[in-house]
Structures are given as structure tokens and as C-alpha cells.
Scaffold this motif. Structure first.
Motif, PDB file in Angstrom:
ATOM      1  N   VAL A 260      18.414 -50.608 -74.737  1.00 35.17           N
ATOM      2  CA  VAL A 260      17.363 -51.366 -73.997  1.00 35.17           C
ATOM      3  C   VAL A 260      17.034 -50.204 -72.877  1.00 35.17           C
ATOM      4  O   VAL A 260      17.475 -49.401 -72.451  1.00 35.17           O
ATOM      5  N   GLU A 261      15.490 -50.209 -73.316  1.00 32.23           N
ATOM      6  CA  GLU A 261      14.967 -48.831 -72.614  1.00 32.23           C
ATOM      7  C   GLU A 261      14.347 -49.197 -71.293  1.00 32.23           C
ATOM      8  O   GLU A 261      13.967 -50.252 -71.073  1.00 32.23           O
ATOM      9  N   GLY A 262      14.373 -48.078 -70.394  1.00 32.85           N
ATOM     10  CA  GLY A 262      13.678 -48.434 -68.817  1.00 32.85           C
ATOM     11  C   GLY A 262      14.326 -49.481 -68.031  1.00 32.85           C
ATOM     12  O   GLY A 262      13.511 -50.038 -67.281  1.00 32.85           O
ATOM     13  N   VAL A 263      15.662 -49.466 -68.004  1.00 34.23           N
ATOM     14  CA  VAL A 263      15.986 -50.494 -66.885  1.00 34.23           C
ATOM     15  C   VAL A 263      16.159 -49.861 -65.801  1.00 34.23           C
ATOM     16  O   VAL A 263      16.748 -48.947 -65.525  1.00 34.23           O
ATOM     17  N   THR A 264      15.634 -50.806 -64.812  1.00 31.19           N
ATOM     18  CA  THR A 264      15.499 -50.396 -63.249  1.00 31.19           C
ATOM     19  C   THR A 264      15.860 -51.688 -62.513  1.00 31.19           C
ATOM     20  O   THR A 264      15.478 -52.731 -62.970  1.00 31.19           O
ATOM     21  N   LEU A 265      16.916 -51.172 -61.768  1.00 28.27           N
ATOM     22  CA  LEU A 265      17.704 -52.377 -61.048  1.00 28.27           C
ATOM     23  C   LEU A 265      17.335 -52.253 -59.434  1.00 28.27           C
ATOM     24  O   LEU A 265      17.641 -50.948 -58.890  1.00 28.27           O
ATOM     25  N   THR A 266      16.876 -53.107 -58.848  1.00 28.81           N
ATOM     26  CA  THR A 266      16.547 -53.053 -57.329  1.00 28.81           C
ATOM     27  C   THR A 266      17.051 -54.240 -56.748  1.00 28.81           C
ATOM     28  O   THR A 266      17.160 -55.250 -57.352  1.00 28.81           O
ATOM     29  N   GLY A 267      17.821 -53.853 -55.537  1.00 27.99           N
ATOM     30  CA  GLY A 267      18.504 -54.836 -54.732  1.00 27.99           C
ATOM     31  C   GLY A 267      19.924 -55.117 -54.973  1.00 27.99           C
ATOM     32  O   GLY A 267      20.712 -56.070 -54.817  1.00 27.99           O
TER      33      GLY A 267
ATOM     34  N   GLY B 245      14.813 -46.551 -64.587  1.00 20.95           N
ATOM     35  CA  GLY B 245      14.177 -46.162 -66.076  1.00 20.95           C
ATOM     36  C   GLY B 245      15.352 -45.726 -66.929  1.00 20.95           C
ATOM     37  O   GLY B 245      15.239 -44.858 -67.637  1.00 20.95           O
ATOM     38  N   TYR B 246      16.534 -46.375 -66.674  1.00 20.83           N
ATOM     39  CA  TYR B 246      17.873 -46.201 -67.446  1.00 20.83           C
ATOM     40  C   TYR B 246      17.717 -46.469 -68.986  1.00 20.83           C
ATOM     41  O   TYR B 246      17.373 -47.731 -69.070  1.00 20.83           O
ATOM     42  N   ARG B 247      18.244 -45.678 -69.825  1.00 18.13           N
ATOM     43  CA  ARG B 247      18.356 -46.421 -71.070  1.00 18.13           C
ATOM     44  C   ARG B 247      19.868 -46.641 -71.447  1.00 18.13           C
ATOM     45  O   ARG B 247      20.519 -45.958 -71.622  1.00 18.13           O
ATOM     46  N   MET B 248      19.835 -48.246 -71.709  1.00 18.00           N
ATOM     47  CA  MET B 248      21.040 -48.761 -71.947  1.00 18.00           C
ATOM     48  C   MET B 248      21.543 -48.794 -73.426  1.00 18.00           C
ATOM     49  O   MET B 248      20.335 -49.075 -74.217  1.00 18.00           O
TER      50      MET B 248
ATOM     51  N   PHE C 205      26.918 -49.191 -76.922  1.00 22.05           N
ATOM     52  CA  PHE C 205      28.376 -48.638 -76.613  1.00 22.05           C
ATOM     53  C   PHE C 205      28.956 -48.014 -75.339  1.00 22.05           C
ATOM     54  O   PHE C 205      29.945 -47.016 -75.223  1.00 22.05           O
ATOM     55  N   HIS C 206      28.198 -48.612 -74.408  1.00 26.50           N
ATOM     56  CA  HIS C 206      28.727 -48.164 -73.056  1.00 26.50           C
ATOM     57  C   HIS C 206      28.798 -49.402 -72.090  1.00 26.50           C
ATOM     58  O   HIS C 206      27.992 -50.289 -72.317  1.00 26.50           O
ATOM     59  N   SER C 207      29.586 -49.433 -71.099  1.00 31.17           N
ATOM     60  CA  SER C 207      29.653 -50.686 -70.341  1.00 31.17           C
ATOM     61  C   SER C 207      28.944 -50.420 -68.868  1.00 31.17           C
ATOM     62  O   SER C 207      29.603 -51.061 -67.910  1.00 31.17           O
ATOM     63  N   ILE C 208      28.161 -49.466 -68.616  1.00 28.55           N
ATOM     64  CA  ILE C 208      27.704 -49.205 -67.362  1.00 28.55           C
ATOM     65  C   ILE C 208      27.017 -50.573 -66.542  1.00 28.55           C
ATOM     66  O   ILE C 208      27.002 -50.621 -65.373  1.00 28.55           O
ATOM     67  N   GLY C 209      26.658 -51.592 -67.113  1.00 29.46           N
ATOM     68  CA  GLY C 209      25.984 -52.763 -66.371  1.00 29.46           C
ATOM     69  C   GLY C 209      26.877 -53.477 -66.278  1.00 29.46           C
ATOM     70  O   GLY C 209      26.606 -54.801 -65.664  1.00 29.46           O
ATOM     71  N   VAL C 210      28.387 -53.370 -66.190  1.00 29.17           N
ATOM     72  CA  VAL C 210      29.110 -54.456 -66.058  1.00 29.17           C
ATOM     73  C   VAL C 210      29.965 -54.520 -64.282  1.00 29.17           C
ATOM     74  O   VAL C 210      29.688 -53.496 -63.777  1.00 29.17           O
TER      75      VAL C 210
ATOM     76  N   ILE D 245      15.498 -57.136 -61.823  1.00 27.38           N
ATOM     77  CA  ILE D 245      15.925 -56.454 -63.291  1.00 27.38           C
ATOM     78  C   ILE D 245      14.724 -56.268 -64.001  1.00 27.38           C
ATOM     79  O   ILE D 245      14.154 -57.258 -64.490  1.00 27.38           O
ATOM     80  N   ASP D 246      14.281 -54.862 -64.374  1.00 21.14           N
ATOM     81  CA  ASP D 246      13.177 -54.478 -64.887  1.00 21.14           C
ATOM     82  C   ASP D 246      13.506 -53.963 -66.341  1.00 21.14           C
ATOM     83  O   ASP D 246      14.450 -53.010 -66.306  1.00 21.14           O
ATOM     84  N   LEU D 247      12.861 -54.211 -67.538  1.00 26.45           N
ATOM     85  CA  LEU D 247      13.103 -53.277 -68.677  1.00 26.45           C
ATOM     86  C   LEU D 247      11.977 -53.193 -69.241  1.00 26.45           C
ATOM     87  O   LEU D 247      10.913 -53.914 -69.154  1.00 26.45           O
ATOM     88  N   LYS D 248      11.569 -52.234 -70.197  1.00 21.21           N
ATOM     89  CA  LYS D 248      10.570 -51.985 -70.959  1.00 21.21           C
ATOM     90  C   LYS D 248      10.532 -52.423 -72.717  1.00 21.21           C
ATOM     91  O   LYS D 248       9.604 -52.734 -72.948  1.00 21.21           O
TER      92      LYS D 248
END
Length: 215
Positions: free
Chosen positions: A165-172, A179-182, A185-190, A201-204
Motif C-alpha cells: 500500500v503506497e503513500g500511507v499518511t496518518l494524521t491525528g 507517505g509510508y510504503r506498507m 510482511f510487516h506489522s507497523i500498522g497494528v 488515513i490517506d493512501l495513494k
């Protein structure tokens, strides 16, 4: 039209009854042993469908003969799960919002399949939730704003459904991203948390599983 689908994977009938009463659905569908919930609640679904291989034959007979319930029975040897048949039916009826209860039981294979099935609704621009007493799950592929006062639980988890998932931007959020690339194989969003009145939550490109969860 706001539609409820009840499947037989989770039997927390007290929660399901309160959720059904609170949401005020226009149309209700029982998938296979989801009929057991309606029998316990002494309510008739508008429609019952599935192969009914996991349903009590006495309950099946009761609703097969009920004047209010449209009844469809399929062969057990089929390509689609009963939940998929029910979801496709809800979409064919023109539902604008769909809630699935009973889909998060002990069968992890069914749970994973049902999360992916939410994409059928997303493709048609229909909001679809998979809900139980601790979780509310949906898929997102565009900017989504969450209000802290209306969130389902204290935690927000974002899990890629597509490989990336490209361009993930989280505010608030407590843990923001820019602009993160998720990737899968990683659990950074949990287990993130909303810290403002609203969080975005925004994504490209790609699809995220958005889970609002309670302990």
C-alpha cells in the motif's frame, strides 16, 4: 438500503441482538446456521439462504415454512461460502450499507475469507462492515476520516490487503506516518490510537484492512 447478514461463526447472541436493535436494519439475511440467532431472538429474517449443512434441521424447517422469510437452499458442493452467497445477494438487492455479524468465530479460514469478501462490496462502492463485540472491520482504498467520539474501540489497526500500500499518511494518530510504503510482511500498522478529535488515513494506491478494536 441498510442490510444485516448473520452467519453462524460467532454465537454471541446478546451482543448481536443489541447491535441489531441499535442499528435498525431495513433488510435481514440469515446465512446457514445464522438462522439459529433469529430462532433465539424470536425474529424472522427477510431471507434465509445457504446449504444449511451446519444448521439444526428443525430450525431450517421452521423458517422454510415461515411466511415472512424468503428461503433458498443450495447444494453443499458449491464454489462459494454461504457468506459470499449472502453478500452477493445483499449487493444484488441494491444495499447501500451492509453489516455482517457472526463471521468471526473459531474458523480462521472462514474469517480470512470473509475479510477478503468485503472487497466485493468495496468494488461496488458499498460500505461493508464485519462486526463482533470486540472488532469492526472494513476495507479502505481512499482517504478515510475517523471521529474519535464515534470510534468502535480504543485501537485502530491498518493491515495491507494488497501486497503493498503506497503513500500511507496518518494524521491525528499517536503514531503518525507520512507517505509510508506498507507491505504485507510487516506489522507497523497494528494498535494505533486516535489522539485528536478527528484522524485521517490517506493512501495513494492499494487496499488496507481497517480494524477498530477493543480489548
Amino acid at each position: 438500503m441498510k442490510t444485516l447478514i448473520v452467519t453462524g461463526g460467532n454465537k454471541d447472541y446478546a451482543f448481536m441482538q443489541s447491535y441489531m436493535d441499535m442499528q435498525q436494519f431495513d433488510y435481514t439475511i440469515a446465512a446457514d446456521s445464522g438462522l439459529h440467532f433469529f430462532a433465539a431472538a424470536q425474529k424472522a429474517p427477510d431471507e434465509a439462504l445457504g446449504d444449511f449443512d451446519s444448521a439444526d434441521p428443525a430450525v431450517v424447517r421452521r423458517f422454510r415454512e415461515h411466511a415472512k422469510t424468503r428461503f433458498q437452499q443450495f447444494r453443499p458442493e458449491k464454489d462459494d461460502t454461504d457468506t459470499e452467497i449472502a453478500l452477493r445477494r445483499a449487493l444484488a438487492l441494491g444495499s447501500s450499507e451492509i453489516h455482517i455479524l457472526g463471521g468471526s468465530g473459531t474458523r480462521l479460514d472462514h474469517l480470512l475469507a470473509t475479510v477478503h469478501l468485503l472487497g466485493l462490496a468495496m468494488e461496488q462502492g458499498v460500505l461493508c462492515y464485519l462486526v463482533d463485540a470486540h472488532n469492526r472491520i472494513r476495507l479502505i482504498q481512499e482517504k478515510t476520516v475517523l471521529k474519535k467520539g464515534l470510534q468502535y474501540g480504543a485501537y485502530i489497526s491498518l493491515i495491507p490487503l494488497t501486497t503493498t500500500v503506497e503513500g500511507v499518511t496518518l494524521t491525528g494518530f499517536k503514531y503518525p506516518l507520512e507517505g509510508y510504503r506498507m507491505d504485507t510482511f510487516h506489522s507497523i500498522g497494528v494498535s494505533n490510537e486516535i489522539v485528536s478529535d478527528e484522524a485521517a488515513i490517506d493512501l495513494k494506491a492499494g487496499i488496507l484492512v481497517l480494524a477498530e478494536t477493543k480489548d
